[in-house]
Design a protein around this motif. Sequence first.
Motif, PDB file in Angstrom:
ATOM      1  N   PHE A 126       0.834  -1.200   0.000  1.00 20.31           N
ATOM      2  CA  PHE A 126       0.000   0.000   0.000  1.00 20.31           C
ATOM      3  C   PHE A 126       0.870   1.253   0.000  1.00 20.31           C
ATOM      4  CE2 PHE A 126      -2.723   3.181   2.116  1.00 20.31           C
ATOM      5  CZ  PHE A 126      -3.765   3.193   1.199  1.00 20.31           C
ATOM      6  N   THR A 127       1.942   1.272   0.775  1.00 18.00           N
ATOM      7  CA  THR A 127       2.847   2.414   0.815  1.00 18.00           C
ATOM      8  C   THR A 127       3.503   2.607  -0.553  1.00 18.00           C
ATOM      9  OG1 THR A 127       3.280   1.962   3.136  1.00 18.00           O
ATOM     10  CG2 THR A 127       4.819   3.428   2.014  1.00 18.00           C
ATOM     11  N   GLY A 128       3.885   1.512  -1.207  1.00 13.45           N
ATOM     12  CA  GLY A 128       4.461   1.584  -2.555  1.00 13.45           C
ATOM     13  C   GLY A 128       3.449   2.114  -3.556  1.00 13.45           C
ATOM     14  N   PHE A 129       2.196   1.724  -3.392  1.00 12.98           N
ATOM     15  CA  PHE A 129       1.139   2.198  -4.283  1.00 12.98           C
ATOM     16  C   PHE A 129       0.955   3.710  -4.128  1.00 12.98           C
ATOM     17  CE2 PHE A 129      -3.362   3.162  -5.090  1.00 12.98           C
ATOM     18  CZ  PHE A 129      -3.440   2.758  -6.415  1.00 12.98           C
ATOM     19  N   LEU A 130       0.992   4.193  -2.886  1.00 10.80           N
ATOM     20  CA  LEU A 130       0.827   5.623  -2.638  1.00 10.80           C
ATOM     21  C   LEU A 130       1.996   6.422  -3.198  1.00 10.80           C
ATOM     22  CD1 LEU A 130      -0.629   5.739   0.975  1.00 10.80           C
ATOM     23  CD2 LEU A 130      -1.810   6.145  -1.180  1.00 10.80           C
ATOM     24  N   ALA A 131       3.176   5.844  -3.251  1.00 11.10           N
ATOM     25  CA  ALA A 131       4.360   6.536  -3.745  1.00 11.10           C
ATOM     26  C   ALA A 131       4.444   6.488  -5.271  1.00 11.10           C
ATOM     27  CB  ALA A 131       5.611   5.912  -3.133  1.00 11.10           C
ATOM     28  N   MET A 132       3.492   5.827  -5.914  1.00  6.97           N
ATOM     29  CA  MET A 132       3.513   5.677  -7.353  1.00  6.97           C
ATOM     30  C   MET A 132       3.404   7.041  -8.042  1.00  6.97           C
ATOM     31  SD  MET A 132       1.073   3.200  -9.617  1.00  6.97           S
ATOM     32  CE  MET A 132      -0.422   4.112  -9.382  1.00  6.97           C
ATOM     33  N   VAL A 133       4.109   7.179  -9.155  1.00 11.23           N
ATOM     34  CA  VAL A 133       4.085   8.399  -9.943  1.00 11.23           C
ATOM     35  C   VAL A 133       2.885   8.341 -10.884  1.00 11.23           C
ATOM     36  CG1 VAL A 133       5.361   9.751 -11.644  1.00 11.23           C
ATOM     37  CG2 VAL A 133       6.596   8.583  -9.813  1.00 11.23           C
ATOM     38  N   LEU A 134       2.134   9.441 -10.979  1.00  9.34           N
ATOM     39  CA  LEU A 134       0.947   9.502 -11.809  1.00  9.34           C
ATOM     40  C   LEU A 134       1.206  10.297 -13.089  1.00  9.34           C
ATOM     41  CD1 LEU A 134      -1.713  10.238  -9.045  1.00  9.34           C
ATOM     42  CD2 LEU A 134      -1.108   8.031 -10.053  1.00  9.34           C
ATOM     43  N   GLY A 170       1.739  17.380  -3.082  1.00  8.53           N
ATOM     44  CA  GLY A 170       2.310  16.186  -2.473  1.00  8.53           C
ATOM     45  C   GLY A 170       2.338  14.950  -3.350  1.00  8.53           C
ATOM     46  N   THR A 171       1.772  15.015  -4.532  1.00  6.62           N
ATOM     47  CA  THR A 171       1.743  13.871  -5.444  1.00  6.62           C
ATOM     48  C   THR A 171       2.682  14.135  -6.608  1.00  6.62           C
ATOM     49  OG1 THR A 171      -0.558  13.433  -4.858  1.00  6.62           O
ATOM     50  CG2 THR A 171       0.270  12.402  -6.868  1.00  6.62           C
ATOM     51  N   GLU A 172       3.479  13.127  -6.948  1.00  4.08           N
ATOM     52  CA  GLU A 172       4.428  13.272  -8.053  1.00  4.08           C
ATOM     53  C   GLU A 172       3.769  12.863  -9.372  1.00  4.08           C
ATOM     54  OE1 GLU A 172       8.886  11.815  -9.432  1.00  4.08           O
ATOM     55  OE2 GLU A 172       8.148  11.275  -7.444  1.00  4.08           O
ATOM     56  N   TYR A 173       3.987  13.691 -10.387  1.00  7.49           N
ATOM     57  CA  TYR A 173       3.451  13.444 -11.727  1.00  7.49           C
ATOM     58  C   TYR A 173       4.601  13.406 -12.725  1.00  7.49           C
ATOM     59  CZ  TYR A 173      -1.179  14.498  -9.898  1.00  7.49           C
ATOM     60  OH  TYR A 173      -2.349  14.473  -9.188  1.00  7.49           O
ATOM     61  N   GLU A 174       4.412  12.574 -13.749  1.00  9.41           N
ATOM     62  CA  GLU A 174       5.451  12.440 -14.766  1.00  9.41           C
ATOM     63  C   GLU A 174       4.796  12.098 -16.103  1.00  9.41           C
ATOM     64  OE1 GLU A 174       9.319  10.411 -13.770  1.00  9.41           O
ATOM     65  OE2 GLU A 174       8.476   8.955 -15.166  1.00  9.41           O
ATOM     66  N   ALA A 175       5.325  12.679 -17.167  1.00  6.07           N
ATOM     67  CA  ALA A 175       4.820  12.383 -18.506  1.00  6.07           C
ATOM     68  C   ALA A 175       5.991  12.338 -19.479  1.00  6.07           C
ATOM     69  CB  ALA A 175       3.821  13.447 -18.949  1.00  6.07           C
ATOM     70  N   HIS A 176       5.945  11.359 -20.354  1.00  8.86           N
ATOM     71  CA  HIS A 176       6.921  11.223 -21.424  1.00  8.86           C
ATOM     72  C   HIS A 176       6.127  11.116 -22.724  1.00  8.86           C
ATOM     73  CE1 HIS A 176      10.651  10.035 -23.402  1.00  8.86           C
ATOM     74  NE2 HIS A 176       9.906   9.193 -24.093  1.00  8.86           N
ATOM     75  N   LEU A 177       6.258  12.138 -23.585  1.00 11.54           N
ATOM     76  CA  LEU A 177       5.509  12.165 -24.838  1.00 11.54           C
ATOM     77  C   LEU A 177       6.463  12.229 -26.022  1.00 11.54           C
ATOM     78  CD1 LEU A 177       2.851  14.891 -23.893  1.00 11.54           C
ATOM     79  CD2 LEU A 177       2.571  12.424 -23.785  1.00 11.54           C
ATOM     80  N   GLU A 178       6.133  11.492 -27.061  1.00  4.65           N
ATOM     81  CA  GLU A 178       6.861  11.589 -28.320  1.00  4.65           C
ATOM     82  C   GLU A 178       5.946  12.331 -29.288  1.00  4.65           C
ATOM     83  OE1 GLU A 178       8.784   8.065 -29.824  1.00  4.65           O
ATOM     84  OE2 GLU A 178       8.813   7.230 -27.792  1.00  4.65           O
ATOM     85  N   LEU A 179       6.201  13.626 -29.452  1.00  2.00           N
ATOM     86  CA  LEU A 179       5.361  14.451 -30.310  1.00  2.00           C
ATOM     87  C   LEU A 179       5.465  13.982 -31.750  1.00  2.00           C
ATOM     88  CD1 LEU A 179       6.111  17.945 -28.737  1.00  2.00           C
ATOM     89  CD2 LEU A 179       4.265  16.349 -28.204  1.00  2.00           C
ATOM     90  N   LEU A 180       4.433  14.250 -32.521  1.00  2.00           N
ATOM     91  CA  LEU A 180       4.316  13.749 -33.883  1.00  2.00           C
ATOM     92  C   LEU A 180       5.470  14.180 -34.781  1.00  2.00           C
ATOM     93  CD1 LEU A 180       2.514  12.144 -35.832  1.00  2.00           C
ATOM     94  CD2 LEU A 180       1.411  14.310 -36.429  1.00  2.00           C
ATOM     95  N   LYS A 181       5.906  15.430 -34.653  1.00  2.00           N
ATOM     96  CA  LYS A 181       6.958  15.944 -35.534  1.00  2.00           C
ATOM     97  C   LYS A 181       8.003  16.703 -34.733  1.00  2.00           C
ATOM     98  CE  LYS A 181       3.950  16.179 -39.542  1.00  2.00           C
ATOM     99  NZ  LYS A 181       3.510  16.957 -40.688  1.00  2.00           N
TER     100      LYS A 181
END
Length: 186
Positions: free
Chosen positions: A9-17, A60-71
């Motif tokens: 549960f602690t690992g789930f809460l630390a998950m990056v969204l 307090g929540t960590e967010y992360e995004a990795h996008l490969e734009l079209l061009k």
Amino acid sequence: SPPFLLSWFTGFLAMVLHPQVLWAQRDDCVYLTFDLPEVKTPKINLQPDGTLYFQGVSRGTEYEAHLELLKEIDPDASKIHVGDRQVVLNIVKKEKGYWMRLVKSERKDPLIQVDWNKWKDEDDDEEEDPMAKFNFGDMAGMGGMGGMGGMGDLGGAGAEKDDDEEEEDDDEEEMEEMVPEKIIPV
């Protein structure tokens, strides 16, 4: 065992969204909005090949995004604005033109949505907004709608009549004179 569940549960809460991403485009740029309030120390990396990396902490929540734009894009000419409610990127396209989609993947990502508040179609760039030419200030002297001809005075108590309304009253009196007092059945 309970310690295992607690660590899971602690690992789930630390998950990056992955944040909600809104996008719109013009002929020369793409607008990306990461809809996150109060982002602390965002890390944003734009590469000429269209690779985009975003990382930030919101409430307090960590967010992360990795996008490969079209061009391909021009990272040096692109701009980033970190606001109280969102992070907005104005990404300059290397070559002008409209993209069919934001990312290379053809798979629909539910976390990437069109930003209809900023969206313009390809043919909208060439046309000016027709309502922009309309001067609403010119309507100030028009007053109320006043009703259609022959409807008489629709004003409230104490409404003053102008010359046009007086002419309408005269017309109504003439019409009343033309109507017979009794209707005779045929």
